[in-house]
Design an enzyme around this catalytic site. Structure first.
Site, PDB file in Angstrom:
ATOM      1  N   HIS A 107      -8.335   3.384   3.978  1.00 56.72           N
ATOM      2  CA  HIS A 107      -8.688   3.953   5.226  1.00 56.72           C
ATOM      3  C   HIS A 107     -10.114   3.861   5.496  1.00 56.72           C
ATOM      4  O   HIS A 107     -10.285   3.952   6.884  1.00 56.72           O
ATOM      5  CB  HIS A 107      -8.255   5.473   5.288  1.00 56.72           C
ATOM      6  N   ASP A 124       0.792  -1.045  -0.108  1.00 56.32           N
ATOM      7  CA  ASP A 124      -0.046   0.049   0.056  1.00 56.32           C
ATOM      8  C   ASP A 124       0.985   1.267  -0.143  1.00 56.32           C
ATOM      9  O   ASP A 124       2.239   1.180   0.324  1.00 56.32           O
ATOM     10  CB  ASP A 124      -0.865  -0.113   1.339  1.00 56.32           C
ATOM     11  N   SER A 125       0.202   2.447  -0.222  1.00 56.34           N
ATOM     12  CA  SER A 125       0.990   3.807  -0.160  1.00 56.34           C
ATOM     13  C   SER A 125       1.543   4.004   1.423  1.00 56.34           C
ATOM     14  O   SER A 125       2.543   4.804   1.390  1.00 56.34           O
ATOM     15  CB  SER A 125       0.082   4.749  -0.502  1.00 56.34           C
ATOM     16  N   CYS A 171     -11.231   2.822  -0.595  1.00 61.39           N
ATOM     17  CA  CYS A 171      -9.902   3.474   0.097  1.00 61.39           C
ATOM     18  C   CYS A 171      -9.530   2.602   0.964  1.00 61.39           C
ATOM     19  O   CYS A 171     -10.293   2.212   2.083  1.00 61.39           O
ATOM     20  CB  CYS A 171     -10.173   4.962   0.357  1.00 61.39           C
ATOM     21  N   CYS A 209      -3.788  -0.738  -2.291  1.00 60.90           N
ATOM     22  CA  CYS A 209      -3.975   0.510  -2.357  1.00 60.90           C
ATOM     23  C   CYS A 209      -4.868   0.591  -3.675  1.00 60.90           C
ATOM     24  O   CYS A 209      -4.830   0.187  -4.705  1.00 60.90           O
ATOM     25  CB  CYS A 209      -2.759   1.017  -2.576  1.00 60.90           C
ATOM     26  N   GLU A 244      -6.109   8.624  10.405  1.00 58.59           N
ATOM     27  CA  GLU A 244      -4.661   8.578  10.668  1.00 58.59           C
ATOM     28  C   GLU A 244      -4.637   9.162  12.213  1.00 58.59           C
ATOM     29  O   GLU A 244      -3.735   8.774  12.866  1.00 58.59           O
ATOM     30  CB  GLU A 244      -3.658   8.888   9.462  1.00 58.59           C
TER      31      GLU A 244
HETATM   32  N1  DGL Z   1      -3.856   3.950   0.350  1.00 60.09           N
HETATM   33  C1  DGL Z   1      -4.720   4.797  -0.481  1.00 60.09           C
HETATM   34  C2  DGL Z   1      -6.061   4.387  -1.162  1.00 60.09           C
HETATM   35  O1  DGL Z   1      -6.410   3.189  -0.796  1.00 60.09           O
HETATM   36  C3  DGL Z   1      -5.346   5.894   0.401  1.00 60.09           C
HETATM   37  C4  DGL Z   1      -3.862   6.687   1.027  1.00 60.09           C
HETATM   38  C5  DGL Z   1      -3.390   7.555  -0.216  1.00 60.09           C
HETATM   39  O2  DGL Z   1      -4.058   8.648  -0.595  1.00 60.09           O
HETATM   40  O3  DGL Z   1      -2.089   7.139  -0.345  1.00 60.09           O
HETATM   41  O4  DGL Z   1      -6.331   5.019  -2.002  1.00 60.09           O
END
Ligand code: DGL
Length: 269
Positions: free
Chosen positions: A190, A13-14, A188, A76, A156
């Site tokens: 989160h 993931d990011s 997403c 992600c 977060e």
């Molecule tokens: N992990 C990203 C997503 O699921 C969210 C956080 C980001 O913008 O990097 O799109």
């Protein structure tokens, strides 16, 4: 084949948001070894260009391939939206699953669901990847999207049900009121943190919440079973990040639902 069965699943993931996917995978596949990579030095991806996201995602893919993973899960949504094909190509014979395909399959499989809502980052929504994926199954399904960029920093911060979170969720989700959506895809990493409160914000309109983290965990289990690659003896979880932000452990625990024993900071080639 035995070796490959015992090889880890790579999840990336990011940042740490993808730990919601790792959590779902651990719950569904407790005997798999998992290598997780979170690009904490370069998060967020959701506001970056597709070219940049692709370049980052390919670096991480190579990192996981070098560690001998038997499957790659793109946790992600933003990466799934802009780099899926490139990752599949780079991975060769190693199966690659992504949250958008998994979440979409789940949503379109619900009987008579002809009106679907999607929430995600700006990158995911602007890419229209969910819309295209849904329409690949059925072009008559109505899809309404809404970017919710503030939900990532709120999650977060742990602000998932306070006054600010409620107002922000209303700001975004009130857009769906009266739209007749039957399900809402949490597009997403989160957003599963808001899973309890979202139905209340939607005012009990009976909207089915689709958690792409759970969807991809179920898809991974089915794919490993199909390939006869299920591990019955593992269960290790190794976490790699590109930077260790302050409060990392506290944040990670919130997303993973348990504490992290070890976190290794690595530089990508
Ligand atoms: N992990 C990203 C997503 O699921 C969210 C956080 C980001 O913008 O990097 O799109």
């Amino acid at each position: 084949m035995q070796d490959l069965k015992n090889a880890p699943i790579g999840i990336f993931d990011s940042g740490i948001g993808g730990l919601t996917v790792a959590k779902a995978v651990i719950d569904a596949l407790p005997h798999e070894d998992i290598i997780y990579f979170g690009d904490t030095a370069r998060v967020p991806y959701g506001i970056k260009s597709e070219e940049t996201v692709r370049a980052y995602a390919l670096q991480i893919t190579n990192f996981l391939l070098k560690r001998g993973v038997k499957m790659i899960l793109i946790a992600c949504n933003t990466v799934s939206a802009s780099a899926k094909e490139e990752i599949i190509q780079a991975a060769g014979d190693i199966p690659v699953l992504d949250v958008i395909t998994a979440g979409t399959r789940n949503a379109v499989s619900l009987p008579n669901h002809k009106n679907i809502g999607v929430i995600g980052t700006l990158g995911t929504v602007n890419s229209r990847a969910y819309v295209e994926a849904i329409h690949a199954f059925d072009t008559t399904i109505k899809v309404k999207q809404q970017a919710c960029p503030l939900l990532v920093p709120l999650a977060e911060e742990g602000w998932i049900d306070n006054e600010v979170a409620i107002q922000t969720l209303h700001h975004y989700l009130d857009e769906f009121k009266g739209s007749g959506i039957q399900s809402l895809i949490l597009g997403c990493t989160h957003y599963p943190l808001f899973k309890e409160i979202i139905p209340k914000i939607l005012n009990g309109e009976g909207v089915e919440i689709i958690d792409s983290a759970e969807s991809i965990a179920a898809s991974a289990k089915a794919k490993l079973a199909e390939l006869d690659l299920l591990n019955t003896t593992g269960g290790d979880f190794r976490c790699f990040v590109s930077d260790r932000p302050q409060r990392f452990h506290e944040l990670a625990e919130r997303f993973l639902g348990r504490s992290l024993s070890s976190v290794e900071v690595v530089a990508l080639d």
